[in-house]
Each structure stands twice: as C-alpha cells, then as structure tokens.
Design an enzyme around this catalytic site. Structure first.
Site, PDB file in Angstrom:
ATOM      1  N   GLU A   1     -10.999  -2.918   2.210  1.00 58.29           N
ATOM      2  CA  GLU A   1     -10.189  -2.434   3.323  1.00 58.29           C
ATOM      3  C   GLU A   1      -9.897  -3.638   4.204  1.00 58.29           C
ATOM      4  O   GLU A   1     -10.801  -4.180   4.838  1.00 58.29           O
ATOM      5  CB  GLU A   1     -10.957  -1.353   4.096  1.00 58.29           C
ATOM      6  CG  GLU A   1     -10.182  -0.832   5.280  1.00 58.29           C
ATOM      7  CD  GLU A   1     -11.067  -0.093   6.291  1.00 58.29           C
ATOM      8  OE1 GLU A   1     -12.180   0.325   5.933  1.00 58.29           O
ATOM      9  OE2 GLU A   1     -10.636   0.031   7.440  1.00 58.29           O
TER      10      GLU A   1
ATOM     11  N   ASN B   1     -16.080  -4.504  13.993  1.00 59.92           N
ATOM     12  CA  ASN B   1     -15.520  -3.481  14.885  1.00 59.92           C
ATOM     13  C   ASN B   1     -16.122  -2.087  14.697  1.00 59.92           C
ATOM     14  O   ASN B   1     -16.007  -1.243  15.580  1.00 59.92           O
ATOM     15  CB  ASN B   1     -13.988  -3.448  14.796  1.00 59.92           C
ATOM     16  CG  ASN B   1     -13.483  -3.036  13.432  1.00 59.92           C
ATOM     17  OD1 ASN B   1     -14.238  -2.998  12.473  1.00 59.92           O
ATOM     18  ND2 ASN B   1     -12.207  -2.723  13.341  1.00 59.92           N
TER      19      ASN B   1
ATOM     20  N   CYS C   1      -8.271  -2.019  12.375  1.00 56.51           N
ATOM     21  CA  CYS C   1      -7.306  -2.330  11.314  1.00 56.51           C
ATOM     22  C   CYS C   1      -6.138  -1.356  11.340  1.00 56.51           C
ATOM     23  O   CYS C   1      -5.028  -1.705  10.975  1.00 56.51           O
ATOM     24  CB  CYS C   1      -7.989  -2.340   9.948  1.00 56.51           C
ATOM     25  SG  CYS C   1      -8.783  -0.791   9.560  1.00 56.51           S
TER      26      CYS C   1
HETATM   27  O1  G3H Z   1     -10.771  -1.100  11.566  1.00 52.56           O
HETATM   28  C1  G3H Z   1     -10.685  -0.381  10.583  1.00 52.56           C
HETATM   29  C2  G3H Z   1     -11.123   1.011  10.623  1.00 52.56           C
HETATM   30  O2  G3H Z   1     -11.274   1.538   9.332  1.00 52.56           O
HETATM   31  C3  G3H Z   1     -10.209   1.864  11.449  1.00 52.56           C
HETATM   32  O3  G3H Z   1     -10.770   3.109  11.653  1.00 52.56           O
HETATM   33  O4  G3H Z   1      -8.756   4.321  12.470  1.00 52.56           O
HETATM   34  O5  G3H Z   1     -11.013   5.270  12.787  1.00 52.56           O
HETATM   35  O6  G3H Z   1     -10.298   3.282  14.086  1.00 52.56           O
HETATM   36  P1  G3H Z   1     -10.185   4.028  12.798  1.00 52.56           P
END
Ligand code: G3H
Length: 474
Positions: free
Chosen positions: A250, A154, A284
């Site tokens: 993570e 993603n 996430c």
């Molecule tokens: O998908 C996991 C990412 O660390 C989320 O980052 O909150 O900037 O979309 P974000």
C-alpha cells in the site's frame, strides 16, 4: 523481552545493547529508546518464529480466533494509554488516536470471525475433457510462513494490526518491523498480544536502524511474504529486493476529488476539507487535489477556504485537526512545494504560516499542470485546486497521475458518476464522499504506483494464505 517500559528517562526498550532514539514531533525531544536489532538477532528471531510456526499453524482455528479476540480486548482495555502514545510519538490528535485503537480492536475481532469462514472447494476431474470422476481435488488454504509486516508512521497501531491479524488468523507467524516513530506503540501492542496469550514465538517486533536491518529483512531468505505500507519509493525498493516473495503493498497516492457543476457544494466542501486535512494530510488516502469545473470553481474555492480557516491548529492533546508534521524534514518538503507553486502563480487562499514543523492548512487556487503540487504527494496540509472545463478533463487529469489509489466524484447525477467511475484508473472511487480506506472489510486496492494486491479483512486473509490442492485418485 520485546517490551518497552516507561521509566524516569522516558520509554526504554527492555532489551539491552544498542538503542535507536525515538523523537516526538511536537517538541522534537527524545521520548524513548528502542532496541537496535543486529543482523544476528534478526536471524535468531526468525529462527524462533519458524519454530513457533510449527505449532501455530496446527492450532485449531477456533483457538487462534479466541487468542485474537483476547488481543483485541487487551487493546480496548488499554485504549487510553495507547492513544497517549500515539499523541506522543506521531502527534495524532486525541480523538483520532482513540479511534485508531478502537478501529484496530474492531478489525481484530472481525478478522478472527472472518477467518473461521475461509472455506475451500472440491473439484471433480470429469469436468475436464478426457478425465474421470475418480480424480478429486480438495482445495484448501494454508499459511505462507513468516510474514514481514511493515506499517508506516501514520497508523503505527492500525496498519500493524491490519497486517498482523490476518496473517495470524491464516496460520502465519509475524515479524513486525514498526516505524521508528511509532515503534513504542508497536512494541506495546506486541506486548499486549503476549499478555493475551499469543505465544512470543508467533509474533516478534524487530526495531532498529533501517540502514542495518532494512535490506537484510526484506531480502531475508526465511521471510515468506511482505506486507508493507509506506512510500512508493520504498515499496519499489522492496519489490526490487524481495525475489519470489509475495508482496502486498500500500503506497502513495494523489487522490483527486472531481467536483461537477451540479454538486451539492456544502457536501463537497465538508468532505474535501476533512478528506484533505485530517491528521494534517498525512494519510495516503487524503484528498490531494480538487479538480473543479469552472462554473462553480469560485464558489467551491471560497467555501473550502472559509471552512479551512476554521480548522483547529496546534497540539494533539487539544484535539487540533492540524498538528505538527512528523518531522522538520517533512515540513520543509511541504513548505517548499507550497512556495514553489505560489512563485509559479498559484493563489494561496489561506495565510502561509509555519512554526517549526507545524504548518497551518493551506488552500492553493489556480494550480496548473506545470506545478509540482499538481502531481507530487506532499503528505502535509496543503490542498491544490485545479480548474477544469468538464468532467472528461477531470478524468484525464486524474488518470495522468503516476498514482491510482482512490478518487472522488461529487455530482447529483449518479448515472454520470457511475460512468465516470468506470473511467478512473484507481482502486476505489467514492461517489459523493471523501477518499478513505474504511470500513475495513471493503477492498483497499491501489493501481500503478499506489500498490499491489488487495487488502481489507477477507482480502488480506486471502493474500496471506495460499491454495493447496490434495488430489484423491480413487
Ligand atoms: O495512510 C494510509 C491509510 O491506509 C489511510 O487510511 O483512509 O483510514 O486514513 P484512512
């Protein structure tokens, strides 16, 4: 040689031999082929990195910082092309793709600067009973060695860079194992690192089949640290294989937005909708459930559903908020979860509509604890609304999740929000804002099944270096 080139057949890795196909999510067609590393090639690459480590760790910090700045400049200069790749490989919309590249360049610049400020300390022995001032410990930070960086599909550029830049600034060398969908972007940012002057034995991208090299890499005796972003299941697998290797993980989330009776409804609605549906919920940190008190539940549910009905759905090039999910399997998973909830009594406030792996955004009201969608992470455009009696029930329900990434509280009573925030077992609580990771110098932490360790510029630099004490016996 870790490059990919655009030719008549689409993107192709310059390395010969076996290839792995990369499928684009929008039409399901093969958009490129990347080299499938064998285990022998993995060993050779890690051997080269170990050689590179010897000079990289000795390079002046200011010189390492300069190379990182040059890499960031390259990313910025190639922003449009990299964004095109993200649209093609992972169906991220145009604006978000451009943002991802810019955010990555900004992260590298910031890390290069912050890395210069990592300081140690000096300790004198006489602070400890029975010791004298003749013993002095000079405490500094040193690199760990070979860091294995595994970003998810993603954010194939940003979540690669947030691993690579702190690792390099800390004096480490890096194996980048990009996701297959996102591998072309990963190989291109590696090429840009070389063009920026970072030696090709300091970062090496290893692509290929997880079945062949996945476990081999994570349990490789010459890998000294692993930084992974992805599913909890894979994170737990890595933790079971990587023995005595520091991990920065993570993982998944089920972030709750708790909305109390005195909340500013418009503000809650806007944050919840963008938090839940940007990049089709494939984040996430997406808002993955709304826990709203009965008094305002109807009002909020209606407001959220109305706003969701206005979201653009379709092609990434058209800047649609909701675009096709990464694969058909991912879409099946989300679709099943939605239908199961409806069969159990959840009320869909938006039409249930699917075209291939494109799922139109769904708001589910009257979700109850016995439904899968109340607990599992769909990683897709579905938002369950659960009605609660009071703030305490919201906290209890939020904490009952196996995950503990972030949580949000919407209320105009900041004192109450602060007290509730203390009760939430998550890495970050957002008060009157959506759950999200940035700005990227803030700490990013997950509790329980959401991860291990802290990320964020300074925190990642600390995680990717270790203390070393040199004791003077005067
Ligand atoms: O998908 C996991 C990412 O660390 C989320 O980052 O909150 O900037 O979309 P974000």
């Amino acid at each position: 040689d870790d490059c990919v080139q655009l030719g008549p057949q689409g993107w192709t890795s310059c390395q010969s031999g076996e290839h792995v196909a990369v499928y684009g999510p929008v039409h399901g067609q093969i958009i490129g082929k990347v080299h499938a590393f064998s285990r022998e090639e993995v060993d050779q690459a890690i051997g080269r990195l170990q050689e590179g480590f010897q000079s990289w760790k000795r390079m002046l910090l200011t010189e390492r910082a300069q190379l990182l700045h040059q890499w960031a400049d390259k990313l910025e200069a190639n922003r449009a092309e990299l964004a095109e790749l993200l649209m093609l490989e992972i169906a991220k919309n145009h604006r978000d793709s451009l943002d991802e590249v810019q955010r990555s360049a900004d992260f590298i610049h910031y890390t290069a600067e912050e890395g210069l400020r990592l300081a140690g300390e000096t300790l004198f022995g006489d602070a400890f009973p029975g010791q004298t001032r003749q013993k002095v410990s000079i405490v500094g930070r040193v690199p760990l060695g070979v860091v294995l960086a595994i970003p998810p599909f993603n954010y194939p550029i940003n979540l690669a860079v947030t691993k690579i830049a702190p690792a390099l600034m800390g004096g480490n060398v890096v194996v980048l194992k990009p996701p297959t969908q996102g591998a072309i972007a990963g190989l291109n940012i590696t090429r840009l690192a070389y063009e920026a002057g970072i030696p090709d034995n300091v970062i090496i991208a290893i692509t290929g089949s997880g079945r062949v090299i996945g476990d081999y890499l994570i349990s490789h005796p010459r890998v000294n640290m692993i930084n992974f972003t992805g599913s909890t299941q894979t994170g737990q697998h890595i933790a079971s294989k990587a023995i005595m290797v520091p991990l920065l993980l993570e993982l998944g989330g089920k972030d709750a937005a708790i909305v109390l009776a005195d909340a500013n409804i418009e503000r809650a609605r806007d944050n919840i909708v963008s938090g839940a549906f940007s990049y089709s919920g494939q984040r996430c940190t997406a808002v993955k459930r709304v826990l709203v008190v009965e008094e305002i539940a109807d009002q909020l549910a209606t407001a959220v559903a109305q706003k969701v009905m206005t979201l653009s759905v379709g092609a990434p090039e058209a800047d649609s908020v909701v675009t096709p999910l990464i694969s058909n399997e991912a879409a099946d998973f989300v679709w099943d979860m939605i239908h199961e909830a409806v069969a159990q009594g959840a009320v869909a406030l938006t039409p249930l509509r699917r075209e291939g792996n494109l799922i139109y955004p769904v708001v589910l009201d009257f979700v109850t604890r016995d439904m899968r969608v109340a607990w599992e992470e769909p990683f897709g455009p579905v938002l369950p609304i659960i009605r609660i009696h009071d703030a305490e029930e919201g906290v209890e329900l939020a904490n009952a999740s196996e995950y503990g990434l972030q949580g949000a509280i919407f209320t105009q009573d900041v004192s109450q929000a602060f007290l509730l925030a203390e009760e939430l077992d998550v890495g970050t609580v957002q008060i009157n804002g959506k759950t999200s990771r940035g700005p990227d110098h803030f700490p990013f932490v997950g509790t329980k099944a959401s991860g291990m360790g802290a990320q964020g510029v300074r925190y990642s630099l600390l995680a990717m270096t270790r203390l070393k004490s040199t004791v003077l016996n005067l």
